[in-house]
Structure formats: structure tokens, C-alpha cells
Design a protein around this motif. Structure first.
Motif, PDB file in Angstrom:
ATOM      1  N   ARG A   5     -46.235 -36.898  58.501  1.00  0.00           N
ATOM      2  CA  ARG A   5     -45.709 -36.946  57.145  1.00  0.00           C
ATOM      3  C   ARG A   5     -45.209 -35.592  56.692  1.00  0.00           C
ATOM      4  O   ARG A   5     -45.449 -35.139  55.584  1.00  0.00           O
ATOM      5  CB  ARG A   5     -46.774 -37.437  56.176  1.00  0.00           C
ATOM      6  CG  ARG A   5     -46.377 -38.743  55.573  1.00  0.00           C
ATOM      7  CD  ARG A   5     -47.477 -39.277  54.735  1.00  0.00           C
ATOM      8  NE  ARG A   5     -48.666 -39.443  55.529  1.00  0.00           N
ATOM      9  CZ  ARG A   5     -49.758 -39.999  55.070  1.00  0.00           C
ATOM     10  NH1 ARG A   5     -49.809 -40.403  53.838  1.00  0.00           N
ATOM     11  NH2 ARG A   5     -50.808 -40.161  55.808  1.00  0.00           N
ATOM     12  N   PHE A   6     -44.508 -34.852  57.561  1.00  0.00           N
ATOM     13  CA  PHE A   6     -44.000 -33.545  57.178  1.00  0.00           C
ATOM     14  C   PHE A   6     -43.018 -33.692  56.031  1.00  0.00           C
ATOM     15  O   PHE A   6     -42.229 -34.608  55.980  1.00  0.00           O
ATOM     16  CB  PHE A   6     -43.287 -32.866  58.351  1.00  0.00           C
ATOM     17  CG  PHE A   6     -44.246 -32.403  59.390  1.00  0.00           C
ATOM     18  CD1 PHE A   6     -45.505 -31.983  59.023  1.00  0.00           C
ATOM     19  CD2 PHE A   6     -43.895 -32.409  60.725  1.00  0.00           C
ATOM     20  CE1 PHE A   6     -46.395 -31.564  59.976  1.00  0.00           C
ATOM     21  CE2 PHE A   6     -44.783 -31.984  61.675  1.00  0.00           C
ATOM     22  CZ  PHE A   6     -46.032 -31.557  61.304  1.00  0.00           C
ATOM     23  N   GLY A 205     -61.951 -22.028  68.202  1.00  0.00           N
ATOM     24  CA  GLY A 205     -61.243 -21.652  66.976  1.00  0.00           C
ATOM     25  C   GLY A 205     -61.181 -22.821  66.011  1.00  0.00           C
ATOM     26  O   GLY A 205     -62.203 -23.252  65.487  1.00  0.00           O
ATOM     27  N   TYR A 206     -59.992 -23.372  65.794  1.00  0.00           N
ATOM     28  CA  TYR A 206     -59.838 -24.506  64.876  1.00  0.00           C
ATOM     29  C   TYR A 206     -58.629 -25.327  65.285  1.00  0.00           C
ATOM     30  O   TYR A 206     -57.808 -24.911  66.110  1.00  0.00           O
ATOM     31  CB  TYR A 206     -59.723 -24.033  63.424  1.00  0.00           C
ATOM     32  CG  TYR A 206     -58.445 -23.286  63.098  1.00  0.00           C
ATOM     33  CD1 TYR A 206     -57.347 -23.952  62.553  1.00  0.00           C
ATOM     34  CD2 TYR A 206     -58.333 -21.922  63.332  1.00  0.00           C
ATOM     35  CE1 TYR A 206     -56.173 -23.284  62.254  1.00  0.00           C
ATOM     36  CE2 TYR A 206     -57.163 -21.234  63.030  1.00  0.00           C
ATOM     37  CZ  TYR A 206     -56.088 -21.919  62.494  1.00  0.00           C
ATOM     38  OH  TYR A 206     -54.926 -21.250  62.201  1.00  0.00           O
ATOM     39  N   ASN A 207     -58.519 -26.509  64.684  1.00  0.00           N
ATOM     40  CA  ASN A 207     -57.427 -27.440  64.951  1.00  0.00           C
ATOM     41  C   ASN A 207     -56.296 -27.195  63.948  1.00  0.00           C
ATOM     42  O   ASN A 207     -56.405 -27.585  62.791  1.00  0.00           O
ATOM     43  CB  ASN A 207     -57.946 -28.868  64.838  1.00  0.00           C
ATOM     44  CG  ASN A 207     -56.852 -29.910  64.989  1.00  0.00           C
ATOM     45  OD1 ASN A 207     -55.727 -29.590  65.361  1.00  0.00           O
ATOM     46  ND2 ASN A 207     -57.184 -31.158  64.701  1.00  0.00           N
ATOM     47  N   PRO A 208     -55.175 -26.580  64.363  1.00  0.00           N
ATOM     48  CA  PRO A 208     -54.095 -26.294  63.408  1.00  0.00           C
ATOM     49  C   PRO A 208     -53.362 -27.544  62.930  1.00  0.00           C
ATOM     50  O   PRO A 208     -52.780 -27.534  61.845  1.00  0.00           O
ATOM     51  CB  PRO A 208     -53.137 -25.395  64.212  1.00  0.00           C
ATOM     52  CG  PRO A 208     -53.921 -24.918  65.389  1.00  0.00           C
ATOM     53  CD  PRO A 208     -54.895 -26.012  65.689  1.00  0.00           C
ATOM     54  N   GLU A 213     -50.792 -30.687  58.648  1.00  0.00           N
ATOM     55  CA  GLU A 213     -50.484 -31.965  58.001  1.00  0.00           C
ATOM     56  C   GLU A 213     -50.555 -31.853  56.491  1.00  0.00           C
ATOM     57  O   GLU A 213     -49.760 -32.446  55.770  1.00  0.00           O
ATOM     58  CB  GLU A 213     -51.446 -33.032  58.498  1.00  0.00           C
ATOM     59  CG  GLU A 213     -51.219 -34.386  57.861  1.00  0.00           C
ATOM     60  CD  GLU A 213     -52.128 -35.434  58.459  1.00  0.00           C
ATOM     61  OE1 GLU A 213     -52.230 -36.500  57.852  1.00  0.00           O
ATOM     62  OE2 GLU A 213     -52.722 -35.176  59.503  1.00  0.00           O
ATOM     63  N   TYR A 214     -51.512 -31.070  56.001  1.00  0.00           N
ATOM     64  CA  TYR A 214     -51.708 -30.961  54.566  1.00  0.00           C
ATOM     65  C   TYR A 214     -50.948 -29.795  53.931  1.00  0.00           C
ATOM     66  O   TYR A 214     -50.715 -29.795  52.731  1.00  0.00           O
ATOM     67  CB  TYR A 214     -53.198 -30.789  54.260  1.00  0.00           C
ATOM     68  CG  TYR A 214     -54.005 -32.046  54.478  1.00  0.00           C
ATOM     69  CD1 TYR A 214     -54.145 -32.982  53.470  1.00  0.00           C
ATOM     70  CD2 TYR A 214     -54.607 -32.303  55.700  1.00  0.00           C
ATOM     71  CE1 TYR A 214     -54.868 -34.142  53.661  1.00  0.00           C
ATOM     72  CE2 TYR A 214     -55.332 -33.459  55.911  1.00  0.00           C
ATOM     73  CZ  TYR A 214     -55.458 -34.375  54.889  1.00  0.00           C
ATOM     74  OH  TYR A 214     -56.178 -35.522  55.094  1.00  0.00           O
ATOM     75  N   CYS A 215     -50.604 -28.770  54.718  1.00  0.00           N
ATOM     76  CA  CYS A 215     -50.113 -27.523  54.127  1.00  0.00           C
ATOM     77  C   CYS A 215     -48.847 -27.010  54.780  1.00  0.00           C
ATOM     78  O   CYS A 215     -48.610 -25.809  54.783  1.00  0.00           O
ATOM     79  CB  CYS A 215     -51.181 -26.435  54.253  1.00  0.00           C
ATOM     80  SG  CYS A 215     -52.808 -26.904  53.712  1.00  0.00           S
ATOM     81  N   ASN A 216     -48.025 -27.873  55.353  1.00  0.00           N
ATOM     82  CA  ASN A 216     -46.895 -27.347  56.107  1.00  0.00           C
ATOM     83  C   ASN A 216     -45.853 -26.656  55.240  1.00  0.00           C
ATOM     84  O   ASN A 216     -45.032 -25.902  55.736  1.00  0.00           O
ATOM     85  CB  ASN A 216     -46.234 -28.450  56.943  1.00  0.00           C
ATOM     86  CG  ASN A 216     -45.553 -29.497  56.094  1.00  0.00           C
ATOM     87  OD1 ASN A 216     -46.179 -30.111  55.231  1.00  0.00           O
ATOM     88  ND2 ASN A 216     -44.287 -29.706  56.327  1.00  0.00           N
ATOM     89  N   ILE A 217     -45.888 -26.872  53.927  1.00  0.00           N
ATOM     90  CA  ILE A 217     -44.974 -26.133  53.064  1.00  0.00           C
ATOM     91  C   ILE A 217     -45.518 -24.741  52.795  1.00  0.00           C
ATOM     92  O   ILE A 217     -44.818 -23.752  52.965  1.00  0.00           O
ATOM     93  CB  ILE A 217     -44.758 -26.881  51.738  1.00  0.00           C
ATOM     94  CG1 ILE A 217     -44.102 -28.220  52.012  1.00  0.00           C
ATOM     95  CG2 ILE A 217     -43.895 -26.058  50.805  1.00  0.00           C
ATOM     96  CD1 ILE A 217     -42.765 -28.107  52.696  1.00  0.00           C
ATOM     97  N   PHE A 218     -46.794 -24.637  52.394  1.00  0.00           N
ATOM     98  CA  PHE A 218     -47.413 -23.332  52.208  1.00  0.00           C
ATOM     99  C   PHE A 218     -47.926 -22.876  53.572  1.00  0.00           C
ATOM    100  O   PHE A 218     -49.118 -22.842  53.840  1.00  0.00           O
ATOM    101  CB  PHE A 218     -48.552 -23.409  51.193  1.00  0.00           C
ATOM    102  CG  PHE A 218     -48.078 -23.739  49.808  1.00  0.00           C
ATOM    103  CD1 PHE A 218     -47.243 -22.864  49.132  1.00  0.00           C
ATOM    104  CD2 PHE A 218     -48.449 -24.907  49.200  1.00  0.00           C
ATOM    105  CE1 PHE A 218     -46.786 -23.162  47.853  1.00  0.00           C
ATOM    106  CE2 PHE A 218     -48.001 -25.216  47.919  1.00  0.00           C
ATOM    107  CZ  PHE A 218     -47.173 -24.343  47.246  1.00  0.00           C
TER     108      PHE A 218
END
Length: 283
Positions: A5-6, A205-208, A213-218
Motif C-alpha cells: 500500500r505504498f 537488527g530489525y525488519n525494515p 509499510e507505515y512510514c514510507n513517506i517520512f
């Protein structure tokens, strides 16, 4: 495209930047769950990360009979001497342009985000912090300074994001089980419920992908997921969005950091018709 959902990164997208995944029918009233926070407020401890995410290469397209349509975007992250992410550059090959996303750290409680496209600042968003978590986001016009909207964010005792809301738009709830985000639902905008399924895969580390998915604009938040309570090393095997299903496969570097994620959207017969592929570079 049904890939994560980009949201388009034009100036209008700034208004949608924290809408995340959501569901609901405008004609139906959503009833808030009795306990929308978590099934288990204590996450599984994740390994400490000593590497920083410096680049994401995204490919996406439609799988057809004879070929695959591809579009490529590259995201590059920059850090200051203290390890704070300060900017992210997005290059879109289909438009041959670069979008600059900057973070300015005023003090320990304020971050200002600026979105720059074709030489002009389009929007300004100020984030308020408490205990290293974003608790509100205020969007202002770049020229007038007029307040356009304010979003609010809440977390459980483990520091995981559990809801965000705006009075005129609605609420969205995130449900966790330990360190796994298992569901997102609510009446925020018009998106479908999102349900994650997991196997036993984790990464260093972490899953980017989850943050993207939630923050691709920021974009800077993708490299600083703890700011929004979305830092987890759990890797979903699939997720369901309405009637759509995405299957996920992963590749890893020798040290356990995530190297590649391929997401294939499948139809009712189990045949993939769309895909997204993400390659990650850490330093």
C-alpha cells in the motif's frame, strides 16, 4: 499495485503519510475494541543492532505471460555523528527525479520534517516526542504556517504503537502478540483490515519492511523505527488485505541481517500476478 500500500510521494501524499494501513466502510460505524493495545505487552527481546540501514532498492511490477514490468526506486539514508538519521533521498527511475526528506532535531522533544521536491519545500511536519516516541504530528503549510492537521499516537507498556487517530478521520488500532504485529484495524480512511501470519523467521537488527509499510513517506523513520514503536525483528510469512494475499520470502547476509524480501501477490488460484522485491544494505 497492491505492494505494501505504498503512497505516492507527491506533495499531496504528505497529508496521507501517517494514515498507515486501515479499514472500514464509510457507511458503517466502527466500534473500538475493549483492549486494542496488545495480547501480550512484553515483547520478545531482540538482538542489539550495531549496523545502520543505509540503502533500500525497491523493484515492483506485474508478472505477465512473457515478461515482468519493473519499476525501480532507490532510498539512501544519512546519519549525523550521534547516529540520528537526518535525511533520506529517494530516486525514482520512472520519473528520473530525486525527492529529499530531511529531519531537523531541534531538541530532545521536537523533530521537524521537510519534504523537498524539484527544489521547493512542499510541507513541514513537526513531531512531538516523549520517551523517544512520537506522540503527535502537526502538519503546516510551507508558506503560511497554517495548521492543516494534527495526528496523535499511543503506545503500550512495551513501547509498541497501538493506535493513531485524528478527530475528523478516525482511529486505527495495532494489535501485538509479543514482538509480532498481528493485525491492524479500525475506521481510519478506507483501507482494508491487515492480518499478518508468521512462521519462525527472524533477522538481526530489525525488519525494515514493516516500518516501510507505515512510514514510507517520512522515510527517515524507516531507519529509526523506535520513534514510532515499530522496531521488531519478526518476519511475516504472509499477510492478508481484504481478499488479497501476499506471500513473503527472505534472504539473509552471513551475519543475520536481512538482505532481501520478495513479496508475491497471489490470486485465488495461488498464482502470483504482482510482486515487490526489496534489497537492503547495512553498514
Amino acid at each position: 499495485m497492491k505492494t505494501l500500500r505504498f503512497i505516492n510521494t507527491g506533495l499531496f501524499a504528505i497529508l496521507l503519510s501517517f494514515t498507515f494501513v486501515a479499514c472500514g466502510d464509510d457507511e458503517e460505524e466502527y466500534e473500538r475494541p475493549n483492549d486494542p493495545t496488545t495480547e501480550n505487552p512484553t515483547p520478545v527481546p531482540e538482538p542489539e543492532t550495531s549496523k545502520k540501514l543505509v540503502k533500500i532498492v525497491e523493484k515492483e511490477g506485474e508478472i505477465k505471460e512473457d515478461y515482468i514490468d519493473e519499476g525501480i526506486r532507490t532510498y539512501t539514508f544519512n546519519y549525523d555523528s550521534r547516529g540520528n538519521v537526518i535525511s533520506a533521498l529517494e530516486y525514482q527511475d520512472e520519473y528520473d527525479n530525486t525527492i529529499c526528506n530531511n529531519f531537523d532535531y531541534t531538541n530532545d522533544s521536537i523533530i521537524t520534517f521537510n519534504f523537498k521536491l524539484d527544489g521547493d519545500y512542499g510541507e513541514k511536519v513537526t513531531f512531538g516526542l516523549s520517551n523517544n516516541k512520537i506522540i503527535y504530528a502537526k502538519r503546516e503549510g510551507s508558506e503560511t504556517g497554517r495548521l492543516i492537521y494534527e495526528f496523535n499516537y499511543e503506545y503500550n507498556s512495551a513501547g509498541q504503537l497501538t493506535q493513531y487517530y485524528q478527530s475528523s478521520i478516525g482511529h486505527e488500532y495495532l494489535i501485538w502478540s509479543g514482538n509480532k504485529l498481528i493485525e491492524s484495524n479500525g475506521d481510519f480512511w478506507e483501507f482494508e483490515d491487515l492480518i499478518y501470519e508468521y512462521g519462525n523467521k527472524t533477522c538481526k537488527g530489525y525488519n525494515p519492511i514493516l516500518v516501510f509499510e507505515y512510514c514510507n513517506i517520512f522515510l527517515p523513520i524507516v531507519a529509526k523505527p523506535e520513534l514510532l514503536g515499530l522496531k521488531t525483528n519478526e518476519l511475516p510469512t504472509s499477510y492478508y488485505e481484504g481478499g488479497d494475499i501476499a506471500k513473503c520470502t527472505y534472504e539473509f547476509y552471513d551475519d543475520g541481517y536481512l538482505k532481501k524480501c520478495t513479496m508475491s501477490w497471489v490470486d485465488e488460484f495461488g498464482i502470483a500476478d504482482e510482486y515487490s522485491e526489496y534489497t537492503f544494505i547495512w553498514e
